[in-house]
Design an enzyme around this catalytic site. Structure first.
Site, PDB file in Angstrom:
ATOM      1  N   ASP A   1       0.231  -0.815  -7.037  1.00 22.32           N
ATOM      2  CA  ASP A   1       0.325  -1.136  -5.608  1.00 22.32           C
ATOM      3  C   ASP A   1      -0.795  -0.420  -4.840  1.00 22.32           C
ATOM      4  O   ASP A   1      -0.962   0.790  -4.982  1.00 22.32           O
ATOM      5  CB  ASP A   1       1.710  -0.655  -5.118  1.00 22.32           C
ATOM      6  CG  ASP A   1       2.035  -1.102  -3.716  1.00 22.32           C
ATOM      7  OD1 ASP A   1       1.530  -2.162  -3.287  1.00 22.32           O
ATOM      8  OD2 ASP A   1       2.809  -0.398  -3.036  1.00 22.32           O
TER       9      ASP A   1
ATOM     10  N   SER B   1       2.615   2.904  -6.790  1.00 26.10           N
ATOM     11  CA  SER B   1       1.470   3.329  -5.983  1.00 26.10           C
ATOM     12  C   SER B   1       0.720   4.395  -6.773  1.00 26.10           C
ATOM     13  O   SER B   1       1.250   4.949  -7.747  1.00 26.10           O
ATOM     14  CB  SER B   1       1.955   3.906  -4.652  1.00 26.10           C
ATOM     15  OG  SER B   1       2.681   5.104  -4.902  1.00 26.10           O
TER      16      SER B   1
ATOM     17  N   ASN C   1       7.090  -7.054  -0.605  1.00 20.93           N
ATOM     18  CA  ASN C   1       7.142  -5.671  -1.107  1.00 20.93           C
ATOM     19  C   ASN C   1       8.148  -4.828  -0.334  1.00 20.93           C
ATOM     20  O   ASN C   1       8.125  -4.798   0.903  1.00 20.93           O
ATOM     21  CB  ASN C   1       5.785  -4.999  -0.932  1.00 20.93           C
ATOM     22  CG  ASN C   1       4.712  -5.608  -1.801  1.00 20.93           C
ATOM     23  OD1 ASN C   1       4.925  -6.611  -2.459  1.00 20.93           O
ATOM     24  ND2 ASN C   1       3.551  -4.990  -1.795  1.00 20.93           N
TER      25      ASN C   1
END
Ligand code: 13P
Length: 287
Positions: free
Chosen positions: A84, A49, A229
């Protein structure tokens, strides 16, 4: 060598299984996930992320660490390094840093803007041989202590984005990030079915893999989900194992304070969680 997620996801979609995306937070996480994938002969996607990228001292640091591990640990299974929920600018930064896969999350934009920005990134990623994930219908989750329920994506909008040439499509079907609240309604298979009917061979992505019951995971895979995920579940296993170590006073025995010892039970716990998920998703032996 890092690979795009395209081939592994097309194979997964055709073979009715899913490849796990496991989010990484540091060296221990990355090593535990890569070793498990290799041991189980499974393809894997490492998710990063924007926040985790920043935490790990930037995308270039992450690329260096992952590439180094692939070589030193002799990892031969297909591994994609994937941004992400990237914003527009983060996508370009990761492309430049050497990621092999990108998610552009334009779900919060009006659909026209999501289409315009995704179209541009489809072109850039195609030129560089990278896979691209797009998102329609935002995925809920906890923010400031309030758990937002996941939206259900509009199947027509999903088709519109899928037709732009993305590699995989994340569509909200009532899934949320983090732990599911007690009053969660479950996944909307009706929505998933409608999306799959309009998007055909497009590998669909299920976010918020933590805490979805096994039967719902299997049903989602049957309806076209090829990438799942998982983030929070590895964090919970890591934290529980570390807590146990400390509560047992092991950090106070001998050199139990050595980070290589202190973080070992957590790393083993991540391995166990990743193994359990790969078995459930059906990716074992599919490298
Ligand atoms: P969880 O943290 O709920 O497993 O969700 C992970 C995810 O979807 C990352 O994009």
């Amino acid at each position: 060598m890092l690979v795009s997620a395209k081939e592994m996801l097309e194979k997964a979609k055709a073979g009715h299984y899913a490849v796990g995306q496991f989010n990484i937070n540091n060296l221990e996480w990355t090593k535990a996930i890569l070793q498990t994938a290799q041991e189980l002969n499974s393809p894997v996607i490492l998710g990063v992320s924007e926040g985790a990228g920043k935490y790990m001292a930037g995308y270039k640091t992450v690329v260096g660490m992952v590439n180094g591990m692939l070589e030193e640990l002799k990892i031969t299974v297909p591994v994609a390094l994937h941004l992400d929920h990237g914003g527009y600018e983060a996508c370009y930064k990761c492309i430049e840093a050497g990621f092999s896969s990108i998610m552009f999350d334009g779900s919060h934009y009006p659909i026209e803007e999501n289409v315009a920005k995704t179209t541009e990134l489809v072109k850039v990623c195609a030129e560089k041989g990278l896979s691209l994930e797009a998102e329609v219908g935002s995925i809920g989750g906890e923010e400031d202590g309030v758990v937002g329920m996941g939206e259900c994506a509009d199947p027509q909008e999903c088709k519109q984005i899928a037709d732009l040439g993305v590699t995989m499509l994340a569509a909200g079907i009532g899934n949320i990030h983090g732990k599911y609240p007690a009053n969660w309604q479950g996944l909307s298979f009706e929505t998933l079915d409608a999306i799959q009917a309009l998007t055909g061979d497009m590998p669909l992505v299920l976010h918020g893999g933590t805490g979805i019951p096994a039967d719902m995971i299997k049903k989602a895979i049957n309806l076209g989900v090829a990438k799942i995920n998982v983030n929070t579940e590895c964090q919970l296993s890591f934290a529980a194992a570390t807590r146990e170590y400390i509560e047992a006073g092991k950090d106070l025995q001998g050199k139990g304070y050595d980070p290589r010892k202190l973080l070992a039970p957590g790393a083993e716990a991540i391995k166990a969680t990743v193994k359990e998920k790969m078995e459930l998703f059906g990716s074992v032996g599919k490298a």
